[in-house]
Design an enzyme around this catalytic site. Structure first.
Site, PDB file in Angstrom:
ATOM      1  N   LYS A 287       0.866  -1.196   0.000  1.00  0.00           N
ATOM      2  CA  LYS A 287       0.000   0.000   0.000  1.00  0.00           C
ATOM      3  C   LYS A 287       0.897   1.238   0.000  1.00  0.00           C
ATOM      4  CE  LYS A 287      -3.889   1.943   2.649  1.00  0.00           C
ATOM      5  NZ  LYS A 287      -4.713   1.775   3.849  1.00  0.00           N
TER       6      LYS A 287
ATOM      7  N   SER B 266      -9.565   2.153   2.878  1.00  0.00           N
ATOM      8  CA  SER B 266      -8.638   2.883   2.064  1.00  0.00           C
ATOM      9  C   SER B 266      -7.631   1.990   1.328  1.00  0.00           C
ATOM     10  CB  SER B 266      -7.877   3.910   2.894  1.00  0.00           C
ATOM     11  OG  SER B 266      -7.164   3.283   3.911  1.00  0.00           O
TER      12      SER B 266
ATOM     13  N   SER C 156      -9.963  -0.211   7.112  1.00  0.00           N
ATOM     14  CA  SER C 156      -9.366  -0.035   5.790  1.00  0.00           C
ATOM     15  C   SER C 156      -8.700  -1.243   5.152  1.00  0.00           C
ATOM     16  CB  SER C 156      -8.369   1.119   5.821  1.00  0.00           C
ATOM     17  OG  SER C 156      -9.090   2.338   5.895  1.00  0.00           O
TER      18      SER C 156
END
Lengths: 447, 95
Positions: free
Chosen positions: A77, A152, A176
């Site tokens: 990420k 996210s 997330s």
């Protein structure tokens, strides 16, 4: 090979059925072919991946000792620092920021031999539940390109769901990892707070953030977790986590609690049906299902939206255009002008919203009624869980109130977007671990 | 509690943010109304003193930043003069 899981990949590499270069090439080609329409990745580390694959093949050829994840393609990420690589937390304010060092979790995976294929898209500074808040454009759900992958960690979830990588790292502050995993039909694990070092994770809310894996099976998620977990001298909040037991779980000895507050209005009918089917299956397999209660559930999201923005307002103060990142300096401006201009231009609307909310909650005159009250609420929520765990071994709930929604559907109403996390935030507030598992489908979409 | 434009402007000043307060006011107000739900929680309980009673500390020793890392950090400076980071004067032409 791109559909394969970690163990299969390990097997074919060690048996020399496929070279690491062929393996990595396969994954890179698939990404090049298909990521144009999904946008899971912000950047592919193509050249480096190919060079590393070459080195792995050398190691295998020479019969050298291989790491636990030698040659394994993974994705990171965009809020995980990887030395020498761009890392932007999905934000313009860090557009050209190059990580000076690697996050501990990243370093651990690298030492185990993995090859990072690229960095994945995310909501800016992890603020969002759809990846639509990325400064670099949204990611699409591989299962339905008109829908969001969740957020996210939307890019990581999409990358795994699209078979671009067998597993990826994400981060979870209020859901997330778990919510995008649910929307894309993958596994997502948020470890116990403190299980994984946050050193090198661009901080959002330091008392809630955790790094965790997204994968296609629990055993793969476990494998990654076991490599990245552990106490780290660079993160004083890390805890020692015992190794997982080898024994198979006997469902007949497990008590599963179903908190009634998670099955009320707001939960989409088809999602509820899918979850209830799973509960029935577990019951038929011998588990004891007990209705339980987490009575203060409705206060979790409000408390979260005071505690998290408060920590955000503090953590994002460092982005001021002075030491790194976007820096707007006018010839006749003063020091403060740099702060105002850089932050105004570099941060998106959602980030600004949360900074303002957090500044409000911490400011003189409001601190007691808002931040302090939210922390007291957090304690009450922790107590709800403690009480529940006196009677059951684990809790089962839906991850998200709906299946993946359409792009653009919730982006214009922040509060509606926040409600996507209604089932995930309590766990972060309590510091507990939670796993999102695929549970069938609702209207053809993963649940 | 109202997050009116004046208050938002004040908070923006505190946060060193420039934003169109009027545009943000509607969303912020609705969020605030939602989070104020916790006010109705009457049960009193003490807030903890620290985030966790974790005792995992290291010895307070200075260690040098690895040279490569130092170089990497310096490369990120928006404005440099030789090896040093350059900023506007703190006491220079003032606010």
């Amino acid at each position: 090979m791109t559909f394969a899981n970690i163990n299969k990949i390990k097997e074919v590499l060690t048996k020399k059925e496929i070279s690491c270069q062929e393996l990595i090439s396969g994954f890179l080609n698939k990404i090049k072919l298909e990521d144009g329409k999904i946008h899971a990745f912000l950047e592919i580390f193509e050249q480096e991946a190919r060079e590393k694959a070459k080195k792995v093949d050398e190691k295998i050829r020479k019969g050298e000792k291989l790491g636990e994840l030698e040659g394994m393609p993974l994705a990171l990420k965009d809020n995980l620092l990887y030395a020498g690589h761009f890392c932007s937390a999905g934000s313009k304010i860090l557009r050209n920021y190059v990580a000076p060092y690697s996050a501990t979790a990243v370093r651990q995976l690298e030492e185990a031999g993995s090859i990072f294929l690229g960095r994945t898209n995310m909501d800016e500074f992890a603020m969002g539940s759809s990846t639509e808040n990325s400064a670099y454009g949204p990611t699409k759900n591989p299962r339905d390109l008109s829908r969001v992958p969740g957020g996210s960690s939307g890019g990581s979830a999409a990358a795994v769901a699209a078979d671009f990588v067998p597993a990826a790292l994400g981060s979870d502050t209020g859901g997330s990892i778990r919510q995008p995993a649910a929307f894309c039909g993958t596994i997502g694990l948020k470890p116990t707070y403190g299980a994984v070092s946050r050193f090198g994770l661009i901080a959002m809310s330091s008392s809630l953030d955790q790094i965790g894996p997204l994968a296609k099976s629990v055993s793969e998620a476990e494998l990654i977790f076991n490599i990245i977990k552990g106490q780290d001298l660079k993160d004083a909040t890390t805890k020692k986590i015992p190794d997982t037991k080898e024994e198979k779980i006997n469902l007949k000895k497990i008590k599963i609690g179903i908190p009634k507050e998670y099955f009320g209005p707001g939960l989409e009918k088809e999602v509820e049906t899918a979850i209830k089917k799973i509960i029935l299956q577990l019951e038929e397999a011998g588990a004891e299902i007990k209705e339980t209660s987490l009575p203060h559930t409705e206060y979790a999201l409000p408390a979260y939206y005071l505690i998290m923005p408060a920590e955000v307002s503090s953590n994002l103060a460092r982005f001021d255009g002075i030491r790194y990142g976007l820096s707007l300096r006018e010839k006749n401006g003063n020091l403060e002008d740099i702060y105002f201009a850089s932050r105004a231009a570099g941060f998106g609307a959602e980030v600004k919203r949360r900074i303002i909310l957090g500044t409000f909650a911490l400011s003189a005159g409001y601190f007691d009624a808002y931040y302090k009250k939210a922390r007291e609420t957090q304690e009450i929520i922790k107590q709800d869980f403690s009480r529940a765990f006196q009677k059951v071994d684990c809790l089962l709930t839906p991850t998200a109130p709906t299946a993946a929604f359409k792009l653009g559907e919730k982006i214009y109403d922040p509060l509606t977007m926040y409600l996507s996390d209604i089932f995930t935030v309590s766990v972060n507030l309590a510091g507990l671990p939670a796993l999102s598992l695929p549970a069938g489908s609702a209207r053809g979409l993963p649940v | 509690m109202r997050l009116n434009t004046a208050l938002i402007e004040h908070l923006a000043q505190l946060a060193r943010l420039k934003l169109p307060a009027a545009e943000f006011s509607r969303d912020l107000e609705s969020i605030l109304r939602y989070v104020e739900k916790i006010q109705s929680l009457k049960r009193a309980t003490a807030a903890p003193d620290a985030t966790s009673a974790n005792e995992f500390l290291r010895t307070d020793l200075t260690t040098d930043c690895p040279p490569q890392e130092k170089q990497n950090i310096k490369r990120l400076f928006p404005e440099k003069e030789e090896d040093l980071m350059k900023v506007k004067g703190v006491f220079g032409n003032q606010l």
